[in-house]
Write an enzyme that holds these catalytic residues in place. Structure first.
Site, PDB file in Angstrom:
ATOM      1  N   LYS A 189       9.048 -25.452 -42.188  1.00 25.42           N
ATOM      2  CA  LYS A 189       9.380 -25.047 -43.557  1.00 25.42           C
ATOM      3  C   LYS A 189      10.510 -25.930 -44.080  1.00 25.42           C
ATOM      4  O   LYS A 189      11.654 -25.790 -43.676  1.00 25.42           O
ATOM      5  CB  LYS A 189       9.820 -23.586 -43.659  1.00 25.42           C
ATOM      6  N   GLY A 242      20.794 -25.654 -40.935  1.00 26.62           N
ATOM      7  CA  GLY A 242      21.203 -25.173 -42.249  1.00 26.62           C
ATOM      8  C   GLY A 242      22.559 -24.516 -42.160  1.00 26.62           C
ATOM      9  O   GLY A 242      23.351 -24.808 -41.253  1.00 26.62           O
ATOM     10  N   SER A 243      22.824 -23.624 -43.075  1.00 23.31           N
ATOM     11  CA  SER A 243      24.156 -23.027 -43.144  1.00 23.31           C
ATOM     12  C   SER A 243      24.365 -21.999 -42.032  1.00 23.31           C
ATOM     13  O   SER A 243      23.412 -21.413 -41.517  1.00 23.31           O
ATOM     14  CB  SER A 243      24.341 -22.353 -44.504  1.00 23.31           C
ATOM     15  N   THR A 244      25.616 -21.756 -41.737  1.00 22.51           N
ATOM     16  CA  THR A 244      25.969 -20.753 -40.723  1.00 22.51           C
ATOM     17  C   THR A 244      25.502 -19.365 -41.160  1.00 22.51           C
ATOM     18  O   THR A 244      25.002 -18.581 -40.350  1.00 22.51           O
ATOM     19  CB  THR A 244      27.488 -20.795 -40.498  1.00 22.51           C
ATOM     20  N   GLY A 247      21.888 -19.154 -40.502  1.00 20.31           N
ATOM     21  CA  GLY A 247      21.705 -19.186 -39.045  1.00 20.31           C
ATOM     22  C   GLY A 247      21.871 -17.803 -38.437  1.00 20.31           C
ATOM     23  O   GLY A 247      21.116 -17.389 -37.549  1.00 20.31           O
ATOM     24  N   GLU A 265      21.530 -25.287 -35.669  1.00 25.42           N
ATOM     25  CA  GLU A 265      22.419 -26.411 -36.038  1.00 25.42           C
ATOM     26  C   GLU A 265      22.990 -26.042 -37.396  1.00 25.42           C
ATOM     27  O   GLU A 265      22.296 -26.148 -38.405  1.00 25.42           O
ATOM     28  CB  GLU A 265      21.634 -27.714 -36.168  1.00 25.42           C
ATOM     29  N   CYS A 300      26.429 -32.316 -42.623  1.00 26.74           N
ATOM     30  CA  CYS A 300      26.985 -31.190 -41.852  1.00 26.74           C
ATOM     31  C   CYS A 300      28.200 -31.628 -41.040  1.00 26.74           C
ATOM     32  O   CYS A 300      29.140 -30.876 -40.854  1.00 26.74           O
ATOM     33  CB  CYS A 300      25.923 -30.607 -40.943  1.00 26.74           C
ATOM     34  N   GLU A 399      33.372 -24.880 -45.563  1.00 28.52           N
ATOM     35  CA  GLU A 399      32.543 -26.061 -45.788  1.00 28.52           C
ATOM     36  C   GLU A 399      32.235 -26.185 -47.276  1.00 28.52           C
ATOM     37  O   GLU A 399      31.758 -25.238 -47.893  1.00 28.52           O
ATOM     38  CB  GLU A 399      31.239 -25.907 -44.999  1.00 28.52           C
TER      39      GLU A 399
HETATM   40  P1  NAD Z   1      20.590 -23.146 -46.082  1.00 24.37           P
HETATM   41  O1  NAD Z   1      21.050 -22.423 -44.879  1.00 24.37           O
HETATM   42  O2  NAD Z   1      20.777 -22.518 -47.409  1.00 24.37           O
HETATM   43  O3  NAD Z   1      19.026 -23.440 -45.976  1.00 24.37           O
HETATM   44  C1  NAD Z   1      18.471 -24.040 -44.842  1.00 24.37           C
HETATM   45  C2  NAD Z   1      17.034 -23.584 -44.700  1.00 24.37           C
HETATM   46  O4  NAD Z   1      17.021 -22.174 -44.479  1.00 24.37           O
HETATM   47  C3  NAD Z   1      16.187 -23.838 -45.947  1.00 24.37           C
HETATM   48  O5  NAD Z   1      14.891 -24.235 -45.553  1.00 24.37           O
HETATM   49  C4  NAD Z   1      16.176 -22.477 -46.615  1.00 24.37           C
HETATM   50  O6  NAD Z   1      15.018 -22.254 -47.408  1.00 24.37           O
HETATM   51  C5  NAD Z   1      16.179 -21.534 -45.426  1.00 24.37           C
HETATM   52  N1  NAD Z   1      16.712 -20.210 -45.748  1.00 24.37           N
HETATM   53  C6  NAD Z   1      17.640 -19.897 -46.689  1.00 24.37           C
HETATM   54  N2  NAD Z   1      17.861 -18.562 -46.718  1.00 24.37           N
HETATM   55  C7  NAD Z   1      17.058 -18.018 -45.773  1.00 24.37           C
HETATM   56  C8  NAD Z   1      16.825 -16.691 -45.323  1.00 24.37           C
HETATM   57  N3  NAD Z   1      17.444 -15.649 -45.853  1.00 24.37           N
HETATM   58  N4  NAD Z   1      15.931 -16.507 -44.310  1.00 24.37           N
HETATM   59  C9  NAD Z   1      15.275 -17.549 -43.776  1.00 24.37           C
HETATM   60  N5  NAD Z   1      15.442 -18.829 -44.164  1.00 24.37           N
HETATM   61  C10 NAD Z   1      16.329 -19.065 -45.149  1.00 24.37           C
HETATM   62  O7  NAD Z   1      21.256 -24.572 -45.994  1.00 24.37           O
HETATM   63  P2  NAD Z   1      21.114 -25.787 -47.023  1.00 24.37           P
HETATM   64  O8  NAD Z   1      21.890 -25.439 -48.237  1.00 24.37           O
HETATM   65  O9  NAD Z   1      19.676 -26.171 -47.177  1.00 24.37           O
HETATM   66  O10 NAD Z   1      21.817 -26.955 -46.205  1.00 24.37           O
HETATM   67  C11 NAD Z   1      23.178 -27.064 -46.122  1.00 24.37           C
HETATM   68  C12 NAD Z   1      23.693 -26.507 -44.824  1.00 24.37           C
HETATM   69  O11 NAD Z   1      23.003 -27.089 -43.730  1.00 24.37           O
HETATM   70  C13 NAD Z   1      25.140 -26.820 -44.599  1.00 24.37           C
HETATM   71  O12 NAD Z   1      25.825 -25.680 -44.151  1.00 24.37           O
HETATM   72  C14 NAD Z   1      25.119 -27.879 -43.522  1.00 24.37           C
HETATM   73  O13 NAD Z   1      26.282 -27.947 -42.755  1.00 24.37           O
HETATM   74  C15 NAD Z   1      23.941 -27.487 -42.733  1.00 24.37           C
HETATM   75  N6  NAD Z   1      23.429 -28.612 -41.935  1.00 24.37           N
HETATM   76  C16 NAD Z   1      23.650 -28.626 -40.581  1.00 24.37           C
HETATM   77  C17 NAD Z   1      23.213 -29.692 -39.814  1.00 24.37           C
HETATM   78  C18 NAD Z   1      23.470 -29.731 -38.322  1.00 24.37           C
HETATM   79  O14 NAD Z   1      22.775 -30.460 -37.639  1.00 24.37           O
HETATM   80  N7  NAD Z   1      24.404 -28.978 -37.790  1.00 24.37           N
HETATM   81  C19 NAD Z   1      22.540 -30.756 -40.413  1.00 24.37           C
HETATM   82  C20 NAD Z   1      22.323 -30.714 -41.792  1.00 24.37           C
HETATM   83  C21 NAD Z   1      22.774 -29.632 -42.543  1.00 24.37           C
END
Ligand code: NAD
Length: 497
Positions: A189, A242-244, A247, A265, A300, A399
């Site tokens: 996704k 994605g975001s903490t 996660g 991650e 990130c 962040e």
């Molecule tokens: P996000 O957490 O908003 O979204 C990430 C993914 O999760 C997207 O596909 C989104 O549709 C999905 N998502 C969102 N809400 C959800 C829910 N309630 N249930 C299930 N899935 C859901 O993050 P973002 O805004 O897309 O990306 C930015 C974040 O990603 C930052 O916090 C960044 O630090 C992190 N990031 C981490 C790494 C790493 O390797 N550690 C790498 C890149 C980005």
């Protein structure tokens, strides 16, 4: 293909995949729902894309499961899987301009960054895992003579990957390459902000010979498609970047459903420590700017906290500000732009709110802090540096995910390490010193998944990438990422003596 006009022409001609890819076919959402994929650098709607929900997720997981059980991929020999993944790496490079353009149009990064870094990076990751496949051996345990106990790595089955928008193609590749190499089927996704390169990648995978159903892509929102994957009873492993905050949801989804393995991650607030004994302050300043302004700061592991030893603080900040000017944003299709657009209006507003809040808290705005407009879009922010930032301020702790750097002075090594480690995150850290003893000492004490010494944000397919604390757990890249996509099976042969 390096001229602005060439990219503009390509952008006009570019088509977009608007459907999910399930069982090798383009599929609309049963509900008919779509979402608008918007170019943040112009505000233009690029396409209306299928907004997948539970129905499509169920279909995609079924397709992945059937392919897995049929063994069309999972039981192919390592050499056969290697050949398909190598062909995919070639196809990624053969479609380099298109893939670069899709990510640039979709989330605003400079197209030449995508062309120079993201696309070859994705191809390299597929190539590297493909090459590893026929060089990995399993284990025999040192048991008694009348026993043969083998320890073999087996694929898990169905892996779901939920990824963010900041490096759409690469984040997909980091999950897909090892998961597929290990023999799993995958449902991916992509982020709703950036679905196009993942959809194109899946079509290239089929063209490379990946059997239909092994890789399925479900574009859609997190709260629907992402959540449905997290809660699915037939997904064996959920790999998330994605975001903490999100996660943590995935841990909950797993607990509420089938206890699927979850690998996270997440976010970061990485510290970059510059000691007075660093001999090349100009390089350190250049890299400090790169560490926060590359990819509009939407990284990130961005080095968003800069800790400078007080005796060189003012001189270093001067050098830094000179370097920061190189990172003014511009049209992402212009090859001379080093930074592009912020991913969307919401994220732009969030970054600007951080900037205003930090000014109100009393830190000094040393440069930037301005929202800029190009081609009718307001999603651009000038490279921003704050000095005199308190370690307890929001900017030092949360962040931002934008081009905003917090600079703090320190006096002693102990203080620097303490401030660096005083974070809920533990993704990456950097330090600059020409004292070998200090470099080793401080590197050991920094709590981070990667510590870069005399550079920033070091990263390679050969080395594990990931963090600790609330940055997550598990590692992408390197052979260690197979730990996420395989499990160990013990087979015990009791021999008659
Ligand atoms: P996000 O957490 O908003 O979204 C990430 C993914 O999760 C997207 O596909 C989104 O549709 C999905 N998502 C969102 N809400 C959800 C829910 N309630 N249930 C299930 N899935 C859901 O993050 P973002 O805004 O897309 O990306 C930015 C974040 O990603 C930052 O916090 C960044 O630090 C992190 N990031 C981490 C790494 C790493 O390797 N550690 C790498 C890149 C980005």
């Amino acid at each position: 293909m390096y001229e602005l006009s060439d990219w503009q022409q390509r952008a006009r001609d570019q088509g977009f995949i608007k459907h999910a890819l399930i069982q090798g076919r383009r599929v609309s959402a049963q509900s008919g729902a779509t979402f608008a994929a918007i170019n943040p650098a112009t505000g233009e709607v690029l396409a209306q894309v299928a907004a997948c929900g539970e129905a499509e997720v169920n279909q995609a997981v079924r397709s992945a499961r059937q392919a897995y059980e049929a063994g069309v991929w999972s039981r192919r020999t390592p050499v056969e899987r290697k050949q398909v993944l190598l062909r995919l790496a070639e196809l990624i490079l053969a479609n380099r301009s298109e893939l670069a353009l899709l990510d640039s149009l979709n989330m605003g990064k400079p197209v030449m960054d995508a062309w120079n870094i993201d696309v070859p990076g994705a191809a390299g990751v597929f190539r590297w895992y493909a090459e590893s496949l026929d060089k990995l051996y399993d284990e025999v345990a040192p048991t008694a003579q009348n026993v043969l106990a083998t320890i073999t790595r087996e694929a898990l089955g169905v892996v779901a990957a939920v990824v963010p928008w900041n490096f759409p193609l690469d984040m997909a590749a980091w999950k897909l390459a090892p998961a597929l190499a290990a023999g799993n089927s995958v449902v991916l996704k992509p982020a709703e902000q950036s679905p196009f390169s993942a959809l194109r990648l899946a079509e290239l995978a089929i063209e490379a010979g990946l059997p239909e159903g092994v890789l399925n892509v479900v574009p859609g929102f997190g709260e629907s498609a992402g959540k449905a994957l997290g809660l699915h009873m037939d997904v064996d492993c959920l790999a998330f970047t994605g975001s903490t905050e999100v996660g943590k949801y995935f841990m909950g989804y797993s607990a509420q459903s089938n206890l699927k393995q979850v690998w996270l991650e997440c976010g970061g607030k990485s510290a970059n420590l510059v000691f007075a004994d660093c001999q090349n302050l100009d390089l350190a300043a250049e890299k400090a700017a790169f560490g926060i302004f590359f990819n509009q700061g939407e990284v990130c592991s961005a080095n968003s906290r800069l800790l400078v030893q007080r005796s060189i603080h003012d001189e270093f900040v001067e050098r830094l500000l000179a370097k920061a000017r190189d990172w003014m944003p511009g049209d992402p299709l212009d090859p001379s732009s080093r930074a592009g657009a912020i991913v969307d209006a919401g994220q732009t507003a969030r970054v600007m709110e951080f900037i205003r809040g930090t000014e109100a808290e009393g830190a000094s705005l040393a440069c930037g802090g301005r929202q800029l407009s190009f081609n009718g879009s307001d999603n651009f922010i000038s490279p921003t540096v704050f000095t005199g930032v308190s370690p307890s301020s929001r900017l030092a702790r949360e962040e931002v995910f934008g081009p905003v750097l917090a600079v703090m002075p320190f006096d002693s090594e102990d203080e620097a390490v303490h401030v660096a480690n005083d974070s809920v995150y533990g993704l990456a850290a950097s330090l600059w010193s020409d004292d070998l003893n200090r470099a080793h000492r401080v590197a050991r004490r920094l709590k981070a998944g990667t510590v870069s010494v005399n550079t920033v944000d070091a990263l390679d397919v050969t080395t594990p990438f990931g963090g600790g604390k609330q940055s997550g757990f598990g590692r992408d890249l390197s052979l260690h990422s197979f730990d996420k996509y395989t499990h160990l099976k013990t087979t015990w042969f009791q021999l008659r003596s």
